[in-house]
Design a protein around this motif. Structure first.
Motif, PDB file in Angstrom:
ATOM      1  N   SER A   1       1.525  -7.690  10.252  1.00  0.00           N
ATOM      2  CA  SER A   1       2.910  -7.265  10.549  1.00  0.00           C
ATOM      3  C   SER A   1       3.394  -6.337   9.438  1.00  0.00           C
ATOM      4  N   PRO A   2       3.165  -5.022   9.603  1.00  0.00           N
ATOM      5  CA  PRO A   2       3.529  -4.096   8.532  1.00  0.00           C
ATOM      6  C   PRO A   2       4.993  -3.642   8.598  1.00  0.00           C
ATOM      7  N   ASP A   3       5.590  -3.472   7.425  1.00  0.00           N
ATOM      8  CA  ASP A   3       6.913  -2.852   7.293  1.00  0.00           C
ATOM      9  C   ASP A   3       6.673  -1.489   6.652  1.00  0.00           C
TER      10      ASP A   3
ATOM     11  N   LYS B   1       4.883  16.368   5.882  1.00  0.00           N
ATOM     12  CA  LYS B   1       4.266  15.335   5.057  1.00  0.00           C
ATOM     13  C   LYS B   1       5.315  14.326   4.637  1.00  0.00           C
ATOM     14  N   ALA B   2       4.838  13.171   4.236  1.00  0.00           N
ATOM     15  CA  ALA B   2       5.743  12.108   3.803  1.00  0.00           C
ATOM     16  C   ALA B   2       4.992  11.125   2.928  1.00  0.00           C
ATOM     17  N   LEU B   3       5.702  10.551   1.982  1.00  0.00           N
ATOM     18  CA  LEU B   3       5.166   9.453   1.179  1.00  0.00           C
ATOM     19  C   LEU B   3       5.521   8.163   1.914  1.00  0.00           C
ATOM     20  N   ILE B   4       4.520   7.332   2.136  1.00  0.00           N
ATOM     21  CA  ILE B   4       4.733   6.125   2.947  1.00  0.00           C
ATOM     22  C   ILE B   4       4.400   4.888   2.116  1.00  0.00           C
ATOM     23  N   ILE B   5       5.336   3.941   2.097  1.00  0.00           N
ATOM     24  CA  ILE B   5       5.124   2.666   1.398  1.00  0.00           C
ATOM     25  C   ILE B   5       5.040   1.562   2.445  1.00  0.00           C
ATOM     26  N   ILE B   6       3.962   0.819   2.371  1.00  0.00           N
ATOM     27  CA  ILE B   6       3.731  -0.247   3.362  1.00  0.00           C
ATOM     28  C   ILE B   6       3.739  -1.606   2.678  1.00  0.00           C
ATOM     29  N   ASN B   7       4.517  -2.507   3.224  1.00  0.00           N
ATOM     30  CA  ASN B   7       4.478  -3.921   2.835  1.00  0.00           C
ATOM     31  C   ASN B   7       4.136  -4.708   4.092  1.00  0.00           C
TER      32      ASN B   7
ATOM     33  N   GLN C   1       0.840  -1.188   0.000  1.00  0.00           N
ATOM     34  CA  GLN C   1       0.000   0.000   0.000  1.00  0.00           C
ATOM     35  C   GLN C   1       0.882   1.247   0.000  1.00  0.00           C
ATOM     36  N   VAL C   2       0.423   2.297  -0.679  1.00  0.00           N
ATOM     37  CA  VAL C   2       1.117   3.581  -0.695  1.00  0.00           C
ATOM     38  C   VAL C   2       0.162   4.634  -0.158  1.00  0.00           C
ATOM     39  N   MET C   3       0.640   5.463   0.760  1.00  0.00           N
ATOM     40  CA  MET C   3      -0.200   6.521   1.298  1.00  0.00           C
ATOM     41  C   MET C   3       0.619   7.785   1.526  1.00  0.00           C
TER      42      MET C   3
END
Length: 200
Positions: free
Chosen positions: A114-116, A72-78, A52-54
């Motif tokens: 369990s998110p990274d 602000k920040a761009l966040i990438i979740i795996n 997911q990208v948020m």
């Protein structure tokens, strides 16, 4: 005289052997069913992976909103996700007399996320820097978003199908041995009926 004695002995022996066999058979059947339930009583785990990208934004305003400091920040979740059913927690009752096994309760699924979380393009100021509170808020939101996705996903459906397949092993055994399987006051006769009764 001897003939009468032999007849009496024969009748006694006949009653003895015919009265013992059903009890031994019932105990044997019960042992088989309990062993099968023990074999089914394992942890059923279905695994999945989500990406997911948020974009996270936060503003701090001062002087009656005249001065604003934004971060602000761009966040990438795996995230690795597991949906598990601990079947060792299944509660059941065995009625030897009526040859019925009743499933009393089935544990609810256990969902582990369990998110990274990786941050990119971070933009912050000394007046409004990223803090531990931000990371906690983001982590909570990520898990909440993923939980909603999982509820509607094939991962949840696959886990439920595996649950039914495991419990169906007991159904197969009871049908084979001439016993009945009951759940929620219903006699379960097919695997599909079991799934419907579980509301899956």
């Amino acid at each position: 005289m001897w003939l009468i004695i032999f007849i009496v002995i024969g009748v006694v022996l006949f009653k003895y052997f015919t009265s013992e066999k059903p009890t031994e058979t019932t105990e044997y059947n019960t042992d088989l069913i309990e062993q099968q339930i023990k074999n089914v009583g394992k942890l059923v785990v279905t695994e999945g992976h989500y990406s997911q990208v948020m974009t996270y934004k936060d503003q701090q305003k001062y002087l009656m909103n005249l001065v604003t400091f934004e971060k602000k920040a761009l966040i990438i979740i795996n995230a690795d996700v597991t949906v598990a059913y601990d079947l060792s927690k299944v509660k059941y009752d065995i009625d030897q007399k009526n040859k019925t096994i009743t499933i009393v309760s089935i544990p609810k699924e256990e969902i582990k996320i369990s998110p990274d979380i990786q941050f990119y393009d971070i933009d912050q100021s000394t007046m409004n820097p990223f803090t531990g509170a931000d990371y906690n808020k983001i982590n909570k939101k990520v898990k909440s978003d993923l939980a909603r996705k999982i509820e509607k996903s094939k991962l949840k459906t696959n886990a439920e199908n595996r649950l039914v397949s495991e419990l169906a092993k007991i159904l197969i055994l009871t049908n084979t041995m001439g016993w009945k399987l009951e759940y929620k006051n219903q006699v379960i006769q097919t695997e599909s009926q079991l799934g419907k009764t579980l509301n899956l």
